[in-house]
Write an enzyme that holds these catalytic residues in place. Structure first.
Site, PDB file in Angstrom:
ATOM      1  N   LYS A 133      51.399  39.564  41.929  1.00  0.00           N
ATOM      2  CA  LYS A 133      52.257  38.549  42.531  1.00  0.00           C
ATOM      3  C   LYS A 133      53.584  39.131  42.997  1.00  0.00           C
ATOM      4  CE  LYS A 133      50.021  34.459  40.744  1.00  0.00           C
ATOM      5  NZ  LYS A 133      50.074  33.240  39.904  1.00  0.00           N
TER       6      LYS A 133
ATOM      7  N   ARG B  82      44.507  36.517  34.140  1.00  0.00           N
ATOM      8  CA  ARG B  82      43.733  36.471  35.381  1.00  0.00           C
ATOM      9  C   ARG B  82      44.207  37.637  36.251  1.00  0.00           C
ATOM     10  NH1 ARG B  82      43.919  34.442  40.630  1.00  0.00           N
ATOM     11  NH2 ARG B  82      42.048  33.334  41.369  1.00  0.00           N
TER      12      ARG B  82
END
Length: 275
Positions: free
Chosen positions: A202, A241
Site C-alpha cells: 500500500k 493479506r
C-alpha cells in the site's frame, strides 16, 4: 481486475487466475482471496454481472482443487454465488454498508465475514485520503465504527464467531493514520474479534521507502510488507493479506516460533482460531 494498483490486468483470464491462485497456495497461502473489482483509490465499480463472471469460475476451480477461498466483494449477489461455488469466507471492504442484503447471505450461509472499516460509500469513488480523520483520533474512530458494524451484523442474525475485523489500512487514511493503527493494535484487539491486517504494497509503505526520487513503486514494497506481517503475527493478528506470499509465510512462521507456537506448513485458520 484491469485496474488493480498492484497487478492490474495480469490475471483477467480465468485460467491465469486459477493458476496464480494455485501458485499462492504452493507458496504458503492459507486462504486465496479472489476479487473481481479493484478497491484502489478512485476505482470505478464494475457491473455486478461482470464481477460475478470474473469471480465465480475462479472460485469454483480453486475450491475444486482443494484451496480455501475467500471472496473480496461488496455485493450480496456475488457473495451468494461464490459461496455456492465453494467459497468459505467473505471479505467485504464496505463492512456491510454497500449492500444491506450481505448480512442475510452471510447469516444464512454461516461463513466467516471480514468487516473492514469504511468511512462512507463516497470514499470508494473519490479516493479520499484522510480528511475523514482530520483533528480526530483515528484509532478511536475506527474502533467506534467497527463496533457499530459488529452490532449491525449481529442484529441481522450473523453469529459473533463468524466475524473478523479489518481496520482498513489505506482507505481514507493518511500514512500517519495507518502507522497509528498498527502501533495501537492492542486497542483494536480489545474489541474481542480476530483482526486481519492488510498492508501489502500500500501507498503508505511506498511513502516510507521514498529515497528522494519519489515513493517506491508497489513492486518494491514486498520486503516492508513482510516486516509488517511478522509484527502483526507477533501481536497476535488472525491473518495478513499479502500479494507476495512466501516472504510473509516465512515471517509468520518465525513470529509463531518466537511466541513458542510451532507452525509447520500452512493451514486455513478459523475465525476464532489461534490469536
Amino acid at each position: 481486475t484491469e485496474d488493480s494498483f498492484s497487478d492490474g490486468g495480469q490475471y483477467l483470464d480465468t485460467a491465469d487466475a486459477v493458476a496464480h491462485g494455485r501458485e499462492l497456495v504452493a507458496a504458503g497461502a492459507d486462504i486465496v482471496d479472489v476479487g473481481g473489482e479493484s478497491t484502489r483509490p478512485g476505482a470505478v465499480r464494475v457491473p455486478a454481472d461482470e464481477e460475478a463472471a470474473r469471480v465465480v469460475p475462479v472460485v469454483r476451480d480453486l475450491a475444486a482443487a482443494g484451496a480455501a477461498v475467500s471472496v473480496d466483494t461488496m455485493r450480496a449477489a456475488v457473495a451468494e454465488k461464490s459461496i455456492a461455488a465453494g467459497a468459505h469466507l467473505i471479505n467485504d471492504v464496505s463492512g456491510g454498508m454497500a449492500d444491506p442484503d450481505m448480512a442475510r447471505v452471510v447469516a444464512e450461509a454461516g461463513v466467516p465475514w471480514i468487516l473492514m472499516h469504511w468511512v462512507s460509500p463516497d470514499d470508494f469513488a473519490s479516493g479520499a485520503g484522510g480528511a475523514a480523520h482530520a483533528g480526530s483520533d483515528v484509532v478511536a474512530d475506527v474502533i467506534d465504527h467497527l463496533r457499530r458494524r459488529v452490532d449491525a451484523a449481529i442484529s441481522a442474525g450473523v453469529r459473533p464467531e463468524q466475524l473478523i475485523l479489518d481496520p482498513g489500512l489505506g482507505f481514507a487514511k493518511t500514512a500517519e493514520d495507518n502507522w497509528e493503527l498498527l502501533r495501537r493494535y492492542d486497542e483494536l484487539a480489545l474489541l474481542g474479534y480476530p483482526v486481519l491486517i492488510a498492508a501489502s504494497r500500500k501507498r503508505f509503505l511506498g511513502t516510507l521507502l521514498d529515497d528522494g526520487a519519489g515513493p517506491r513503486p508497489a513492486s518494491g514494497r514486498d520486503h516492508a510488507t513482510a516486516a509488517i506481517s511478522a509484527m502483526a503475527a507477533r501481536e497476535g493478528a488472525w491473518g495478513v493479506r499479502v500479494h507476495d506470499v512466501a516472504p510473509s509465510a516465512d515471517a509468520v512462521r518465525a513470529a509463531a516460533a518466537w511466541r513458542g507456537q510451532a507452525r509447520r506448513g500452512h493451514q486455513a485458520p478459523s475465525p476464532k482460531g489461534e490469536r
